[in-house]
Design an enzyme around this catalytic site. Sequence first.
Site, mmCIF file in Angstrom:
data_model
loop_
_atom_site.group_PDB
_atom_site.id
_atom_site.type_symbol
_atom_site.label_atom_id
_atom_site.label_comp_id
_atom_site.label_asym_id
_atom_site.label_seq_id
_atom_site.Cartn_x
_atom_site.Cartn_y
_atom_site.Cartn_z
ATOM 1 N NE ARG B 230 34.634 45.707 31.509
ATOM 2 C CZ ARG B 230 33.914 44.981 30.379
ATOM 3 N NH1 ARG B 230 32.861 44.303 30.932
ATOM 4 N NH2 ARG B 230 34.363 44.628 29.238
ATOM 5 C CD GLU B 259 36.172 40.173 36.021
ATOM 6 O OE1 GLU B 259 35.141 40.762 36.143
ATOM 7 O OE2 GLU B 259 36.866 39.684 34.773
ATOM 8 C CG HIS B 277 33.857 38.950 32.995
ATOM 9 N ND1 HIS B 277 34.679 40.136 32.895
ATOM 10 C CD2 HIS B 277 32.897 39.286 32.097
ATOM 11 C CE1 HIS B 277 34.369 40.768 32.064
ATOM 12 N NE2 HIS B 277 33.106 40.555 31.598
#
Lengths: 359, 313
Positions: B230, B259, B277
């Site tokens: 993460r 993000e 991601h």
Amino acid sequence: MIPGTKNNMERNNINPHDLTMASDANQECFPSNDDLPTVLLHRLPSFNSPLKEILQPHFHLLDPADSPEPASSFLSSHAKSVRALICLYNTPLGAETLGLLPSLEFIVATSAGVEHIDLEECRGRGIIMTNASKAFAEDAADYAVALLIDVCRRISTADRYVRAGLWQVNRDYPLGFKLGRKRVGIVGLGRIGFEVGKRLEAFGCSIAYNSRQKKPSVPFSYHANVVDLAEDNDALILCCPLTEQTHHIINREVLEALGKEGVIINVGRGALIDEKLLVKFLSRGDIAGAGLDVFENEPDVPREVFELDNVVLSPHRAIFTPESLEALNELVFTNLKAFFSNKPLQSVFKIEGKDYPVM
Amino acid sequence: MADQEEEQDNTGDQNHKPQDLPQVLVLKPPPVLSFLTAHAGSIQAILCSGAAPVTDDLLQLLPSVRLVVTASAGTNHIDLEACHRRGISVTNAGNVFSDDGADAAVGLLIDVLRKITASDRYVRQGLWVSEGDYPLGSKLRGKRVGIVGLGGIGLEIAKRLEALGCNVLYTSRKKKTFLSYPFYSDVCQLAAHSDALIICCALTDQTRHMIDKDVFSALGKEGVIVNVGRGAIVDEKEMVRCLVHGEIAGAGLDVFENEPDVPKELFELDNAVLSPHRAVFTPESFMALCELVVGNLEAFFSNKPLLSPVMDL
């Protein structure tokens, strides 16, 4: 890439004096030049290498490129009894030059590919050849694996996407495909091909191959020809030398057999693939993607691929790391020592049709 | 908007009427209070993604919930302590993403070390023709790679790294006695002994900004970092500063703190590989995830063992 040219040595911080050498050899007191075995360094004038400095204490090195005399007369005067030759990078070594070396028994190639050497002539004269595959195999294999992951999982394409600011705009990006359980066909199961297979097994791939001969000791499944290999596999990885037989071995039939979901990785030579045709297949989506370290006309890359998102392009560097270049120098030194002491050689290149002792 | 979905009977038995099937709340951004109170009595399970928080307050409104199924590997969006206290089981995505996550993490590592994406960019810009060769990368064999978080993905990464000749080290909440890789309880110590770090642990209060100034300093100028965990596990500002000033050698990043915003400075760098991601996901693993989610729900409602329970809280 030509590692020895000045630009690249500087750019990559390679200092000949930093390179390690077989330390016992350096402990010996240096015999006079007359006692040292003679080795011919065959190179284009623009090619340089730390090999010269490394080998000079141990061998009597002849370097025609360093002499004002034209090569042919230099060789005629000095090289009649030369038994061993180093062919630096892809300096062409043809029948004409070989003809001036009647005592030649051994050629040390400093590249993995040897298509710049007249193999037919060497075979006819029973000349033994070693190449650099042993020094380069692991780095080439790591690179080929990375290219495959990149193409399947769109790593470089996604990086481009993010850098263009598109992630913020579009939020989503197309997924790549699973690598595990992919069937991978290796074209050419030499040292590099074998290392690729070993690695991809750890990634859950199943490995098949095509090679000049079946290798019974290898746990991968053999296919007699490349079309069958393409038919039965999801990805092809090209690791074979370029010869008359392998020129454009990846042709329309193979690409069609590979199919729309198929991926091709080339760390061999550009001319293994019909490049014009490959570009068409990629543009039309008739194969899924390609990772290319080599091209038919380097450094020119077909313009059309720049528009494509399913290709990863690399400027002919799969085998090179500072460590592999150092390993190459060690390999050359070790092989020359072995040759002159009648000991077994490493990384022997089997010229088609003959069998040579392999370490 | 919250949706309520009747669970489909996946065995294909068409005889169940909707009111006979167990009720599962599909949780997306915060449900309307009136919806929740209307269905409070009958909802027995919650299905959520990694983006939908399952808080104690929510659980308070749904006293019949006995199961939370998250379609993610991470569980930092779920109040696990509250679940435990209320006797609620939790399942996650288990090892569904482990293989693909490992492929992506190792792919990013090789990419950064051998400069693959950077040289692709170089060729596309026409520089191979005009400038000559691109600088070399560095060999993989012999590199010490420190894995931060030796869970499902971490173990698969280790397997692949061994095949590449790397030396595997790790840190984890607990040492794994069945493994022989060198264990470091302190991530700074791990970094000091590593040439590269691969972050694949969960985001928790303990791991938030765990990769900080000290860790980067211990990793050193030749060090490389890959993050498929993460974004918030890493002090992103500090990492960017280190990259810009050459205090670490490179980074492969699939996740970011905010993000889809990516620090603009990274766009100027050749030694960063950026991924939106996505790297760990494949269509195949999403299908496997669907099967796992359904499998967990079916197991729960037939009183069979859960397929991928989250064990520790």
